[in-house]
Design an enzyme around this catalytic site. Structure first.
Site, mmCIF file in Angstrom:
data_model
loop_
_atom_site.group_PDB
_atom_site.id
_atom_site.type_symbol
_atom_site.label_atom_id
_atom_site.label_comp_id
_atom_site.label_asym_id
_atom_site.label_seq_id
_atom_site.Cartn_x
_atom_site.Cartn_y
_atom_site.Cartn_z
ATOM 1 N N THR A 210 0.891 -1.168 0.000
ATOM 2 C CA THR A 210 0.000 0.000 0.000
ATOM 3 C C THR A 210 0.925 1.212 0.000
ATOM 4 O O THR A 210 2.081 1.097 0.368
ATOM 5 C CB THR A 210 -0.882 -0.006 1.278
ATOM 6 O OG1 THR A 210 -1.935 -0.949 1.119
ATOM 7 C CG2 THR A 210 -1.509 1.340 1.577
ATOM 8 N N ARG A 238 -13.801 -7.161 -2.482
ATOM 9 C CA ARG A 238 -13.211 -7.005 -1.141
ATOM 10 C C ARG A 238 -12.679 -5.584 -0.957
ATOM 11 O O ARG A 238 -12.057 -5.014 -1.849
ATOM 12 C CB ARG A 238 -12.073 -8.012 -0.981
ATOM 13 C CG ARG A 238 -11.316 -7.936 0.352
ATOM 14 C CD ARG A 238 -10.049 -7.128 0.234
ATOM 15 N NE ARG A 238 -9.229 -7.205 1.455
ATOM 16 C CZ ARG A 238 -8.177 -6.438 1.687
ATOM 17 N NH1 ARG A 238 -7.799 -5.539 0.805
ATOM 18 N NH2 ARG A 238 -7.489 -6.563 2.800
ATOM 19 N N VAL A 239 -12.932 -5.003 0.184
ATOM 20 C CA VAL A 239 -12.395 -3.676 0.501
ATOM 21 C C VAL A 239 -11.509 -3.810 1.737
ATOM 22 O O VAL A 239 -11.904 -4.440 2.716
ATOM 23 C CB VAL A 239 -13.539 -2.675 0.780
ATOM 24 C CG1 VAL A 239 -12.983 -1.320 1.178
ATOM 25 C CG2 VAL A 239 -14.428 -2.531 -0.452
ATOM 26 N N GLY A 240 -10.313 -3.236 1.664
ATOM 27 C CA GLY A 240 -9.374 -3.319 2.794
ATOM 28 C C GLY A 240 -9.519 -2.133 3.734
ATOM 29 O O GLY A 240 -10.523 -1.413 3.714
ATOM 30 N N ASP A 241 -8.505 -1.944 4.560
ATOM 31 C CA ASP A 241 -8.549 -0.877 5.572
ATOM 32 C C ASP A 241 -8.240 0.506 4.999
ATOM 33 O O ASP A 241 -8.658 1.520 5.564
ATOM 34 C CB ASP A 241 -7.543 -1.169 6.694
ATOM 35 C CG ASP A 241 -6.118 -1.230 6.159
ATOM 36 O OD1 ASP A 241 -5.899 -1.940 5.145
ATOM 37 O OD2 ASP A 241 -5.227 -0.570 6.714
ATOM 38 N N GLY A 262 -0.730 -3.085 5.736
ATOM 39 C CA GLY A 262 -0.636 -4.420 6.333
ATOM 40 C C GLY A 262 -1.890 -5.217 6.068
ATOM 41 O O GLY A 262 -2.651 -4.896 5.152
ATOM 42 N N GLY A 264 -5.185 -5.888 5.943
ATOM 43 C CA GLY A 264 -6.289 -4.945 6.078
ATOM 44 C C GLY A 264 -7.399 -5.381 7.010
ATOM 45 O O GLY A 264 -7.946 -4.567 7.762
HETATM 46 N N1 ASP Z 1 -3.773 -2.773 3.913
HETATM 47 C C1 ASP Z 1 -3.899 -3.145 2.534
HETATM 48 C C2 ASP Z 1 -5.190 -3.876 2.334
HETATM 49 O O1 ASP Z 1 -5.506 -4.736 3.130
HETATM 50 C C3 ASP Z 1 -2.776 -3.991 2.047
HETATM 51 C C4 ASP Z 1 -1.404 -3.579 2.532
HETATM 52 O O2 ASP Z 1 -1.229 -2.518 3.059
HETATM 53 O O3 ASP Z 1 -0.454 -4.341 2.382
HETATM 54 O O4 ASP Z 1 -5.862 -3.644 1.367
#
Ligand code: ASP
Length: 342
Positions: A210, A238-241, A262, A264
């Protein structure tokens, strides 16, 4: 700016160099008027270990981080807003195929690319976010448009792209996001699903990444911006953080600005960004302690990753619980650093 470039070049060609001072003339921190500004960026956290990346590759990552820092720094130095600086810094990384955002986005299990991003303005607590974009080159800028030109905080999928077109954004073909490296990573992930032996060849680099930026500007305003392709082999939709305000992205002038990276799902469950802010606001905790406390909470849940955060004094903290995190900063004292490993 000459010194800035010299320092950048020195750091790029000297991987062990961690931090150097910028000359006061280049970084106008005035101790009488206390005009300060600072910026931190990240390009993802994970099993990034010294010796596992070639010198050439490391150089390329450092060059990308350096360009991003430079873009944001120029804006802050000239009195521009933290919002502009974080957006500019993130756009550079979105256009760089090395990072999992924009051009370098990872693939979903369906072989498509779906991008998420967010921005937040610490002065007004206004925020904008976008998710599941398939045809937007710079999702961070669309997130900002959602914040400034719509009554909403988050738009997703087709609706977000329709809004983009209506506001003059040109769509790009999915082909724009193709990179051989990310495609190969998807194939490795799919092979690993079938074969446990293949799973050992999967790295965090394959899995996710990210990009993000946090800044304090000369007016004393904080901002955060984050952009991502999400996680390799994720289910479509899918939606992450990253686009979740209060999780992967948060900014509040009263406390801090945060951008996370990280796993998410864990960062969402730990409401990372807002939790750090809340520890500062309600418990009076200092930035670094608050950030570490919340990252420990993520680890306890089973999540790995890191974050960048900055407070009203321009203090910066960049904790992570992985082997490395692509990161850079120019702090309120003019100290400039690009780092990758622990
Ligand atoms: N946090 C991001 C997500 O889960 C992925 C990442 O930061 O590595 O979409």
């Amino acid at each position: 700016m000459k010194t800035f470039f010299l320092i950048c070049v020195a750091l790029v060609s000297t991987p062990l160099a961690d931090a150097q001072e910028i000359s006061p003339a280049d970084h106008p921190v005035d101790s009488m008027t206390k005009v300060k500004f600072a910026l931190a960026i990240h390009g993802g956290a994970g099993t990034i270990e010294r010796g596992k990346i070639t010198a050439q590759r490391e150089q390329e990552y450092r060059a990308g981080l350096e360009s991003s820092l430079k873009a944001g720094y120029e804006i802050l130095k000239n009195g521009g807003s933290s919002l502009d600086a974080t957006e500019a810094a993130v756009r550079v990384l979105e256009d760089d195929p090395h990072f999992n955002a924009g051009k370098g986005a990872v693939f979903t299990s369906a072989g498509t690319n779906e991008l998420d991003a967010a921005v937040m303005d610490g002065k007004t607590l206004r925020a904008g976010a976008v998710a599941v974009l398939q045809h937007i080159r710079n999702p961070v800028s669309l997130a900002r448009m959602v914040m400034e030109d719509s009554p909403h905080v988050m738009l997703s999928g087709e609706g977000a792209e329709k809004f983009a077109v209506e506001h003059g954004v040109k769509l790009v073909d999915q082909k724009y996001f193709f990179t051989q490296e990310r495609w190969d990573a998807l194939q490795r992930m799919k092979a690993a699903e079938k074969n446990r032996h293949a799973a050992s060849t999967i790295t965090d680099q394959d899995r996710h990444g990210t990009v993000g930026a946090v800044a304090l500007d000369q007016q004393g305003n904080l901002a955060a911006a984050t952009s991502t392709g999400g996680t390799t082999n994720k289910l479509p939709g899918r939606v992450g953080d990253s686009p979740i305000i209060g999780s992967g992205t948060y900014a509040n002038n009263a406390t801090c600005a945060v951008s996370a990276t990280g796993d998410g799902e864990y960062f969402i469950r730990a409401t990372v960004g807002h939790d750090i802010s809340a520890l500062m606001e309600y418990r009076g905790m200092k930035l670094a302690e608050a950030a570490q406390t919340v990252l420990d909470k993520v680890a306890k849940l089973g999540g790995a990753g890191g974050l960048i955060a900055i407070d009203q004094n321009g203090q910066i903290t960049l904790p992570f619980n992985t082997a490395g995190m692509y990161r850079g900063q120019i702090d309120a004292d003019g100290k400039f650093a690009i780092e990758i490993y622990k």
